[in-house]
Design a protein around this motif. Structure first.
Motif, mmCIF file in Angstrom:
data_model
loop_
_atom_site.group_PDB
_atom_site.id
_atom_site.type_symbol
_atom_site.label_atom_id
_atom_site.label_comp_id
_atom_site.label_asym_id
_atom_site.label_seq_id
_atom_site.Cartn_x
_atom_site.Cartn_y
_atom_site.Cartn_z
ATOM 1 N N GLN A 1 1.572 20.714 -9.072
ATOM 2 C CA GLN A 1 1.689 22.065 -8.528
ATOM 3 C C GLN A 1 1.749 22.045 -7.002
ATOM 4 O O GLN A 1 2.487 22.819 -6.391
ATOM 5 C CB GLN A 1 0.504 22.920 -8.986
ATOM 6 N N LEU A 2 0.966 21.162 -6.394
ATOM 7 C CA LEU A 2 0.983 21.050 -4.936
ATOM 8 C C LEU A 2 2.362 20.631 -4.443
ATOM 9 O O LEU A 2 2.889 21.198 -3.482
ATOM 10 C CB LEU A 2 -0.072 20.035 -4.484
ATOM 11 N N GLY B 1 4.929 23.598 -5.215
ATOM 12 C CA GLY B 1 4.732 24.693 -4.277
ATOM 13 C C GLY B 1 5.099 24.303 -2.862
ATOM 14 O O GLY B 1 5.723 25.085 -2.125
ATOM 15 N N GLY B 2 4.733 23.083 -2.459
ATOM 16 C CA GLY B 2 5.036 22.636 -1.111
ATOM 17 C C GLY B 2 6.522 22.501 -0.858
ATOM 18 O O GLY B 2 7.017 22.873 0.215
ATOM 19 N N VAL C 1 3.689 31.374 -0.739
ATOM 20 C CA VAL C 1 2.409 30.798 -0.333
ATOM 21 C C VAL C 1 1.261 31.528 -1.023
ATOM 22 O O VAL C 1 0.291 30.915 -1.488
ATOM 23 C CB VAL C 1 2.248 30.860 1.195
ATOM 24 N N TYR D 1 0.975 30.236 -4.682
ATOM 25 C CA TYR D 1 0.460 28.888 -4.888
ATOM 26 C C TYR D 1 -0.893 28.640 -4.241
ATOM 27 O O TYR D 1 -1.601 27.701 -4.628
ATOM 28 C CB TYR D 1 1.467 27.860 -4.360
ATOM 29 N N SER D 2 -1.279 29.460 -3.259
ATOM 30 C CA SER D 2 -2.539 29.204 -2.554
ATOM 31 C C SER D 2 -3.754 29.432 -3.439
ATOM 32 O O SER D 2 -4.848 28.957 -3.123
ATOM 33 C CB SER D 2 -2.639 30.085 -1.306
ATOM 34 N N VAL E 1 -3.610 25.788 -5.598
ATOM 35 C CA VAL E 1 -3.835 24.509 -4.915
ATOM 36 C C VAL E 1 -4.527 24.790 -3.581
ATOM 37 O O VAL E 1 -4.649 25.943 -3.167
ATOM 38 C CB VAL E 1 -2.502 23.758 -4.669
ATOM 39 N N LYS F 1 -3.583 21.959 2.291
ATOM 40 C CA LYS F 1 -2.716 20.881 1.796
ATOM 41 C C LYS F 1 -1.313 21.414 1.525
ATOM 42 O O LYS F 1 -0.305 20.748 1.807
ATOM 43 C CB LYS F 1 -3.300 20.270 0.526
ATOM 44 N N LEU F 2 -1.247 22.618 0.980
ATOM 45 C CA LEU F 2 0.052 23.249 0.740
ATOM 46 C C LEU F 2 0.802 23.431 2.054
ATOM 47 O O LEU F 2 2.007 23.176 2.136
ATOM 48 C CB LEU F 2 -0.156 24.609 0.062
ATOM 49 N N GLN G 1 4.494 21.700 3.076
ATOM 50 C CA GLN G 1 5.660 22.511 3.448
ATOM 51 C C GLN G 1 6.121 22.197 4.865
ATOM 52 O O GLN G 1 7.324 22.221 5.159
ATOM 53 C CB GLN G 1 5.347 24.000 3.307
#
Length: 300
Positions: A66-67, A70-71, A166, A169-170, A173, A177-178, A182
């Motif tokens: 997921q990280l 999302g990133g 963001v 996903y925030s 994760v 880190k996300l 990115q």
């Protein structure tokens, strides 16, 4: 008060970042500048990650897949938004760019309707006022809009999509880190583009080192850290309004440091846009509160 001051400093840093972005392009192309500043920004998050890990040595929510997903998605949209903003600064002023970019504040709840998010009447009122301000600020008597201003308008749409990504996903994760992933994606894409359509040189990067350090380390590293720390102790409504002052500081920086001028029409347009942004945020405290309640304190 301490949290509000942190957010005010963050807004000031980000507003003045438009000045650094203009100055940096005196020595290098827009994609070269973006590539270097976002990679510097990713590096600047390493101390913050270490500090948070030492304070909260707990496993974060989400997983590496997921990280990464999302990133990468956020990085692609960030690349589009930052590219439009940086190239647009070649054709418009930092003051105008700051206010037009601020339209993402209104576009976020409007786009949220596609995701079945609720929005209040104040959003539509604020949007109409801000659009009227954009017309006064950027549309000429011949009903045309400058190329640079147009790029900033399109960029504001991408900034809004980026914020929604963001936000999505925030809660799954670790946000910092996300952010790091990115920034790396955006920086690498920018450098690849730079080597294709520009001619990056070490001499250019060295000549523009001050603008790069500010845009990369100060704007991203210090600004992002202050936002994270400030929003944890500030009233959500106050935080949203204070951070929107970034547009004002961009205008102040452009006038004081770049010698830009704003005529009466431009000032009126900026005032209308700022008023629209503030009006649209009146009910944001409920949205921020709901988001904050869903994110565990140890997931940063």
């Amino acid at each position: 008060m301490r949290s509000n001051l942190m957010l005010l400093v963050a807004a000031t840093i980000w507003g003045m970042g438009f000045v650094a972005q203009r100055l940096g392009m005196e020595h290098m192309g827009p994609y070269t500048f973006n590539g270097l500043r976002f990679l510097l920004g990713a590096l600047s998050l390493l101390p913050l990650l270490w500090w948070l890990k030492s304070r909260q040595p707990v496993a974060v929510t989400g997983d590496h897949r997921q990280l990464l997903t999302g990133g990468v998605l956020a990085g692609l949209v960030l690349f589009c938004a930052a590219s439009l903003q940086q190239v647009g600064l070649l054709y418009t002023t930092a003051a105008k760019a700051g206010f037009i970019t601020g339209l993402y504040i209104i576009l976020v709840p409007v786009l949220g309707l596609l995701l079945r998010h609720k929005t209040g009447t104040n959003t539509w009122i604020g949007a109409l006022i801000a659009l009227s301000g954009l017309y006064v600020l950027s549309v000429t008597d011949e009903f045309s809009i400058g190329f640079g201003d147009l790029l900033q308008v399109i960029g504001a749409l991408f900034w809004a999509v980026h914020l929604l990504l963001v936000d999505h996903y925030s809660s799954r994760v670790a946000p910092i880190k996300l952010a790091g992933v990115q920034f790396v994606i955006c920086g690498l894409l920018s450098l690849v583009t730079a080597f294709i359509i520009e001619t990056p040189t070490v001499a250019g990067a060295v000549a523009g080192w001050q603008a790069l350090l500010y845009a990369g380390l100060v704007s991203v590293g210090v600004g992002y850290t202050l936002q994270v720390l400030g929003q944890r102790g500030a009233h959500p409504a106050h935080a949203a309004i204070i951070l929107s002052l970034e547009t004002v500081f961009a205008a102040v920086g452009g006038v004081l440091l770049l010698g830009e001028t704003l005529d009466e029409r431009a000032i009126a347009g900026c005032a209308l846009m700022l008023a629209g942004m503030l009006i649209s945020q009146i009910r944001l405290r409920w949205w921020w509160k709901s988001r904050r309640d869903k994110v565990p304190a140890d997931s940063l």
